[in-house]
Design an enzyme around this catalytic site. Structure first.
Site, short mmCIF file in Angstrom:
data_model
loop_
_atom_site.label_atom_id
_atom_site.label_comp_id
_atom_site.label_asym_id
_atom_site.label_seq_id
_atom_site.Cartn_x
_atom_site.Cartn_y
_atom_site.Cartn_z
N LYS A 212 0.83 -1.21 0.00
CA LYS A 212 0.00 0.00 0.00
C LYS A 212 0.87 1.27 0.00
CE LYS A 212 -3.10 2.95 0.36
NZ LYS A 212 -4.40 3.11 0.92
N CYS A 266 -3.62 10.48 2.20
CA CYS A 266 -2.90 9.26 1.83
C CYS A 266 -1.56 9.58 1.16
CB CYS A 266 -3.75 8.44 0.87
SG CYS A 266 -5.40 8.19 1.49
N1 SAJ Z 1 -2.78 14.98 -8.07
C1 SAJ Z 1 -2.09 15.83 -8.92
N2 SAJ Z 1 -1.86 15.41 -10.20
C2 SAJ Z 1 -2.31 14.20 -10.66
C3 SAJ Z 1 -2.99 13.34 -9.79
C4 SAJ Z 1 -3.23 13.78 -8.48
O1 SAJ Z 1 -1.69 16.93 -8.54
O2 SAJ Z 1 -2.08 13.92 -11.84
C5 SAJ Z 1 -3.04 15.41 -6.68
C6 SAJ Z 1 -4.51 15.55 -6.35
O3 SAJ Z 1 -5.02 16.79 -6.75
C7 SAJ Z 1 -4.51 15.37 -4.86
C8 SAJ Z 1 -3.38 14.36 -4.64
O4 SAJ Z 1 -2.59 14.39 -5.81
O5 SAJ Z 1 -4.18 16.56 -4.19
C9 SAJ Z 1 -3.85 12.94 -4.41
O6 SAJ Z 1 -4.92 12.62 -5.28
P1 SAJ Z 1 -5.06 11.20 -5.99
O7 SAJ Z 1 -6.28 11.23 -6.80
O8 SAJ Z 1 -3.82 10.83 -6.66
O9 SAJ Z 1 -5.16 10.17 -4.80
P2 SAJ Z 1 -6.07 10.02 -3.47
O10 SAJ Z 1 -5.27 10.54 -2.33
O11 SAJ Z 1 -7.42 10.55 -3.65
O12 SAJ Z 1 -6.18 8.44 -3.40
C10 SAJ Z 1 -4.98 7.66 -3.39
C11 SAJ Z 1 -5.11 6.51 -4.41
N3 SAJ Z 1 -3.83 5.88 -4.59
C12 SAJ Z 1 -3.30 5.68 -5.83
O13 SAJ Z 1 -3.86 6.05 -6.84
C13 SAJ Z 1 -2.01 4.95 -5.90
C14 SAJ Z 1 -6.15 5.51 -3.91
O14 SAJ Z 1 -6.19 4.38 -4.75
C15 SAJ Z 1 -5.82 5.09 -2.48
O15 SAJ Z 1 -6.78 4.17 -1.97
C16 SAJ Z 1 -5.84 6.32 -1.61
O16 SAJ Z 1 -4.79 7.20 -2.07
C17 SAJ Z 1 -5.59 5.91 -0.17
O17 SAJ Z 1 -6.57 5.85 0.59
O18 SAJ Z 1 -4.46 5.57 0.17
#
Ligand code: SAJ
Length: 424
Positions: A212, A266
């Protein structure tokens, strides 16, 4: 293995949907949370968080008599712990919520029960949880000392669902099942198979914990790459959004999107659990965290610069007449969650230094957080644009994507941290 009653401890963004999905499969589910308000809300068939379709599933589960929430744990056949694991001090994991949850369920445990840690955890946390349970219940045996013959089965099965898509991903995603013994894993697979349509892949608890952390660190490192590119492109006068789109046409390149920083409970947290355990080895992972943590400061400098530019272009205006509008407070699009949100942090910092008006548009939150309660919240996007001299787009909410382009943005200074206006 037959699970009649399932208890989910921690009814937040993961625990509540998980409890509701078990209940939708006609299992008796007891949700446990220390938050009295959340417990009362759920028992009325309502929800205290925003997640698409969750309201309907919870309402049906409570109405049908399958889901009930309680402040105190009650006996069950399986317990899933889904409590927060933040960090404290110098990025040290804080296991106090897991400790409290373990100590809360220990008195109601009985021989044959399964305890699953779902919270994202540093390597070794499941063993630690099992130790807390064993300490509280010397009359029962646990896998760390009794192996396959233990009374209680213990496993780590990390949640991996994406906020905004939780109900679908809970069912469809593959699940990593890290039992402390193979019987523990089998028991956990039998439980998840009640609703999981993806594969339940068995490993040990420590690998499941690291898996994870690895997934979220992988994403953090990739977002850091995009964020670093955006800073480089700004210096070189290149549109980073166009650049990323072009580079991604290569069959083996898939760059993520730059933004105002990385938020949420996360990705902004979990990589530190690896860095904390292996500080000398985790160089890239630590640097990625630092790059992403720096990005809000870089945006703030851009805001300051655009105030200067605006005053230069409009000599009749005074600093305390400059109106800044921040679009979005949540940590990402189309959710209501502001935990570790760079958008919220940036807005707060602007409100600390800006002498003029600061207005906020956030369609997914009814009331502004206390730290911003002195600001004015606009419901209407058009009104906010009209009032503003400087527009700072911090979240790519659907409403903004659809409506901002309809507004008259001429003569506005724009800082578009998500690139939604760049693509007009
Ligand atoms: N973000 C960017 N650019 C991107 C993608 C995301 O700036 O291209 C930013 C988002 O705006 C946000 C942060 O990253 O601030 C995180 O967003 P996210 O959509 O990447 O992830 P989370 O935190 O909503 O969910 C993640 C997921 N992990 C992965 O994709 C590897 C999810 O599957 C997990 O279950 C979750 O963390 C968790 O609970 O750990």
């Amino acid at each position: 293995m037959h699970y009649q009653t399932i208890s989910v401890v921690g009814l937040g963004y993961i625990g509540l949907p998980t409890a509701a999905v078990f209940a939708s499969r006609k299992k008796k589910v007891i949700g446990v949370d220390v938050n009295q308000l959340a417990v009362e809300t759920i028992n009325r068939g309502e929800i205290h968080i925003v997640e698409p379709d969750l309201d309907k599933v919870v309402q049906a589960a409570v109405k049908g008599g399958y889901l009930r929430a309680s402040i105190t744990p009650e006996p069950a056949d399986a317990f899933l712990i889904a409590v927060p694991t933040p960090f404290k001090g110098d990025h040290e994991p804080d296991l106090s919520y897991i400790e409290s949850a373990s100590k809360a369920i220990a008195p109601v445990l009985k021989k044959g029960d399964l305890v699953i840690l779902e919270s994202t955890s540093p390597v070794g946390a499941t063993e630690q949880m099992a130790a807390w349970l064993a300490e509280a219940r010397p009359d029962l045996t646990f896998p760390q000392t009794y192996g396959e013959a233990s009374d209680i089965r213990v496993a780590h099965c990390p949640e991996r669902v994406l906020p905004g898509h939780v109900l679908r991903e809970l069912v469809e995603n593959d699940r990593v099942i890290g039992g402390m013994t193979s019987k523990c894993s089998d028991a956990a697979v039998a439980l998840y198979k009640i609703f999981v349509e993806g594969d339940c892949v068995i490993t040990n608890a420590r690998t499941a914990e690291m898996c994870k952390l690895t997934e979220n660190s992988f994403r953090d490192v990739n977002i850091a790459f995009a964020n670093e590119l955006s800073i480089i492109c700004d210096k070189l006068g290149i549109n980073v959004w166009e650049l990323v789109a072009l580079a991604n046409r290569h069959p083996r390149v898939n760059i993520l999107q730059p933004g105002p920083g990385v938020g949420g409970h996360c990705i902004a947290v979990d990589p530190w659990f690896i860095v904390n355990k292996t500080p000398d080895a985790a160089k890239l992972i630590r640097t990625a965290r630092k790059v992403n943590d720096y990005k809000p400061n870089w945006i703030l400098e851009k805001v300051k610069l655009s105030i200067d530019e605006f005053l230069h272009d409009n000599p009749d205006k005074k600093l305390n007449n400059v109106v800044i509008a921040c679009f979005g407070l949540t940590f990402k699009a189309n959710i209501d969650d502001t935990r570790e949100s760079p958008a919220l942090a940036i807005t707060k910092k602007i409100s600390d230094f800006h002498q003029g008006h600061l207005i906020v548009v956030e369609p997914n939150i009814a009331d502004l957080p206390i730290s911003l309660s002195h600001l004015v919240k606009y419901k209407d996007i058009e009104d906010a644009v009209k009032a503003a001299d400087i527009i700072v787009v911090l979240v790519d909410h659907q409403e903004f994507k659809e409506n901002l382009k309809e507004s008259d943005l001429s003569r506005k200074k724009i800082i578009d941290t998500r690139g939604i206006l760049e693509n007009l």
